[in-house]
Motif scaffolding. Structure first.
Motif, PDB file in Angstrom:
ATOM      1  N   ALA A  64      15.110   5.730  42.651  1.00  0.00           N
ATOM      2  CA  ALA A  64      14.769   4.310  41.860  1.00  0.00           C
ATOM      3  C   ALA A  64      13.442   4.421  41.392  1.00  0.00           C
ATOM      4  N   GLU A  65      12.492   4.836  41.876  1.00  0.00           N
ATOM      5  CA  GLU A  65      11.001   5.077  41.258  1.00  0.00           C
ATOM      6  C   GLU A  65      11.018   6.164  40.158  1.00  0.00           C
ATOM      7  N   LEU A  66      11.745   7.331  40.317  1.00  0.00           N
ATOM      8  CA  LEU A  66      11.914   8.307  39.397  1.00  0.00           C
ATOM      9  C   LEU A  66      12.544   7.790  38.294  1.00  0.00           C
ATOM     10  N   ALA A  67      13.776   7.176  38.341  1.00  0.00           N
ATOM     11  CA  ALA A  67      14.696   6.583  37.109  1.00  0.00           C
ATOM     12  C   ALA A  67      13.887   5.533  36.600  1.00  0.00           C
ATOM     13  N   SER A  68      13.376   4.718  37.479  1.00  0.00           N
ATOM     14  CA  SER A  68      12.765   3.641  36.484  1.00  0.00           C
ATOM     15  C   SER A  68      11.698   4.138  35.756  1.00  0.00           C
ATOM     16  N   ASN A  69      10.868   4.901  36.282  1.00  0.00           N
ATOM     17  CA  ASN A  69       9.621   5.409  35.349  1.00  0.00           C
ATOM     18  C   ASN A  69      10.324   6.045  34.079  1.00  0.00           C
ATOM     19  N   ALA A  70      11.323   6.930  34.242  1.00  0.00           N
ATOM     20  CA  ALA A  70      11.929   7.600  33.045  1.00  0.00           C
ATOM     21  C   ALA A  70      12.365   6.674  32.099  1.00  0.00           C
ATOM     22  N   VAL A  71      12.907   5.789  32.440  1.00  0.00           N
ATOM     23  CA  VAL A  71      13.210   4.642  31.431  1.00  0.00           C
ATOM     24  C   VAL A  71      12.155   3.868  31.023  1.00  0.00           C
ATOM     25  N   ARG A  72      11.360   3.377  31.771  1.00  0.00           N
ATOM     26  CA  ARG A  72      10.110   2.480  31.216  1.00  0.00           C
ATOM     27  C   ARG A  72       9.052   3.311  30.572  1.00  0.00           C
ATOM     28  N   HIS A  73       8.692   4.562  30.621  1.00  0.00           N
ATOM     29  CA  HIS A  73       7.857   5.497  30.008  1.00  0.00           C
ATOM     30  C   HIS A  73       8.411   6.642  29.287  1.00  0.00           C
ATOM     31  N   GLY A  74       9.395   6.943  29.577  1.00  0.00           N
ATOM     32  CA  GLY A  74       9.946   8.316  29.016  1.00  0.00           C
ATOM     33  C   GLY A  74      11.257   8.250  27.962  1.00  0.00           C
ATOM     34  N   SER A  75      11.511   7.055  27.765  1.00  0.00           N
ATOM     35  CA  SER A  75      12.875   6.936  27.205  1.00  0.00           C
ATOM     36  C   SER A  75      12.813   6.461  25.812  1.00  0.00           C
ATOM     37  N   LEU A  76      13.326   7.008  24.989  1.00  0.00           N
ATOM     38  CA  LEU A  76      13.484   6.407  23.604  1.00  0.00           C
ATOM     39  C   LEU A  76      14.658   5.877  23.322  1.00  0.00           C
ATOM     40  N   PRO A  77      14.508   4.726  22.464  1.00  0.00           N
ATOM     41  CA  PRO A  77      15.946   3.929  22.285  1.00  0.00           C
ATOM     42  C   PRO A  77      16.982   4.739  21.861  1.00  0.00           C
ATOM     43  N   GLY A  78      18.077   4.812  22.458  1.00  0.00           N
ATOM     44  CA  GLY A  78      19.251   5.462  22.131  1.00  0.00           C
ATOM     45  C   GLY A  78      19.610   6.922  22.929  1.00  0.00           C
ATOM     46  N   ARG A  79      18.535   7.125  23.737  1.00  0.00           N
ATOM     47  CA  ARG A  79      18.662   8.392  24.317  1.00  0.00           C
ATOM     48  C   ARG A  79      18.885   8.217  25.817  1.00  0.00           C
ATOM     49  N   ASP A  80      19.534   9.328  26.339  1.00  0.00           N
ATOM     50  CA  ASP A  80      19.886   9.234  27.763  1.00  0.00           C
ATOM     51  C   ASP A  80      18.894   9.822  28.607  1.00  0.00           C
ATOM     52  N   VAL A  81      19.051   9.685  30.000  1.00  0.00           N
ATOM     53  CA  VAL A  81      18.107  10.271  30.733  1.00  0.00           C
ATOM     54  C   VAL A  81      19.053  11.033  31.519  1.00  0.00           C
ATOM     55  N   ARG A  82      18.796  12.000  32.182  1.00  0.00           N
ATOM     56  CA  ARG A  82      19.650  13.028  33.111  1.00  0.00           C
ATOM     57  C   ARG A  82      18.988  13.145  34.489  1.00  0.00           C
ATOM     58  N   LEU A  83      20.135  12.757  35.270  1.00  0.00           N
ATOM     59  CA  LEU A  83      19.986  12.884  36.849  1.00  0.00           C
ATOM     60  C   LEU A  83      20.687  14.009  37.563  1.00  0.00           C
ATOM     61  N   ALA A  84      19.806  14.863  38.148  1.00  0.00           N
ATOM     62  CA  ALA A  84      20.248  15.910  38.842  1.00  0.00           C
ATOM     63  C   ALA A  84      20.060  15.738  40.381  1.00  0.00           C
ATOM     64  N   LEU A  85      20.920  16.093  41.018  1.00  0.00           N
ATOM     65  CA  LEU A  85      20.942  16.097  42.535  1.00  0.00           C
ATOM     66  C   LEU A  85      21.215  17.526  43.142  1.00  0.00           C
ATOM     67  N   ARG A  86      20.357  18.053  44.215  1.00  0.00           N
ATOM     68  CA  ARG A  86      20.925  19.348  44.981  1.00  0.00           C
ATOM     69  C   ARG A  86      20.360  19.073  46.264  1.00  0.00           C
ATOM     70  N   LEU A  87      21.485  19.243  47.047  1.00  0.00           N
ATOM     71  CA  LEU A  87      21.168  19.207  48.615  1.00  0.00           C
ATOM     72  C   LEU A  87      20.724  20.694  48.930  1.00  0.00           C
ATOM     73  N   LEU A  88      19.561  21.057  49.437  1.00  0.00           N
ATOM     74  CA  LEU A  88      19.109  22.223  49.500  1.00  0.00           C
ATOM     75  C   LEU A  88      19.183  22.810  50.947  1.00  0.00           C
ATOM     76  N   PRO A  89      19.413  24.013  51.079  1.00  0.00           N
ATOM     77  CA  PRO A  89      19.486  24.796  52.576  1.00  0.00           C
ATOM     78  C   PRO A  89      18.366  24.232  53.378  1.00  0.00           C
ATOM     79  N   ASP A  90      17.199  24.124  53.160  1.00  0.00           N
ATOM     80  CA  ASP A  90      16.132  23.715  53.746  1.00  0.00           C
ATOM     81  C   ASP A  90      16.153  22.414  54.525  1.00  0.00           C
ATOM     82  N   GLY A  91      17.290  21.669  54.032  1.00  0.00           N
ATOM     83  CA  GLY A  91      17.058  20.265  54.658  1.00  0.00           C
ATOM     84  C   GLY A  91      16.664  19.164  53.815  1.00  0.00           C
ATOM     85  N   HIS A  92      16.404  19.493  52.469  1.00  0.00           N
ATOM     86  CA  HIS A  92      16.077  18.411  51.441  1.00  0.00           C
ATOM     87  C   HIS A  92      16.858  18.074  50.504  1.00  0.00           C
ATOM     88  N   LEU A  93      16.842  16.910  50.232  1.00  0.00           N
ATOM     89  CA  LEU A  93      17.593  16.633  48.814  1.00  0.00           C
ATOM     90  C   LEU A  93      16.673  16.757  47.650  1.00  0.00           C
TER      91      LEU A  93
END
Length: 163
Positions: A64-93
């Motif tokens: 939520a924080e990463l996405a809201s910051n991207a929308v609030r501070h990093g997005s230009l009108p009409g441009r999308d943001v990209r979300l990418a997720l990876r479940l890592l072998p070391d036990g992290h998302l």
């Protein structure tokens, strides 16, 4: 669309823990909210942990924080943001949000917010993520990322060969 079509990847063999998802969302408040919901949904599907588990709550907060910051501070009108997720072998998302304002880098997390209503988001990311940072890819995009511990046992290469 299936997840494989969204990610341009073939599914990993069933004996590995490599899981990936990437998609574009609108650079709006609704897109940020959807990023949080999709992240938690995918996390619970990959891990089998319930929505109300502590790791799922941490993942929801960081996404939520990463996405809201991207929308609030990093997005230009009409441009999308990209979300990418990876479940890592070391036990992290690993959570990434890419936006279109590379000149607006995240400020270092401090306990002194700029005003009373904002400025604490990266403190929360810092508190719940084991690692976080940003990468400027080119003159048009930047990615802010974080890695949240899932509570799952890390998969070791040796274990994969035993399955």
């Amino acid at each position: 669309m299936t997840q494989d079509q969204l990610t341009d990847a073939t599914p990993p063999p069933p004996h590995t823990s490599a899981r990936r998802l990437a998609l574009c969302l609108s650079g709006t408040k609704r897109g940020a909210r959807l990023a949080r919901h999709l992240t938690v949904q995918q996390f619970t599907e990959w891990t089998g942990l319930p929505y109300d588990s502590d790791p799922a709550r941490a993942v929801a907060l960081v996404a939520a924080e990463l996405a809201s910051n991207a929308v609030r501070h990093g997005s230009l009108p009409g441009r999308d943001v990209r979300l990418a997720l990876r479940l890592l072998p070391d036990g992290h998302l690993h959570i990434e949000v890419t936006d279109t304002r590379p000149e607006h880098l995240p400020a270092p997390a401090t306990s002194e917010p700029g005003d009373g209503t904002s400025g604490r988001g990266l403190l929360l990311v810092q508190a719940y993520a084991d690692r976080w940072g940003h990468t400027v890819h080119d003159a048009y995009t930047k990615t802010v990322w974080a890695e949240v511990r899932t509570g799952l046992t890390p998969v070791r290469e040796r274990d994969i060969h035993l399955l």
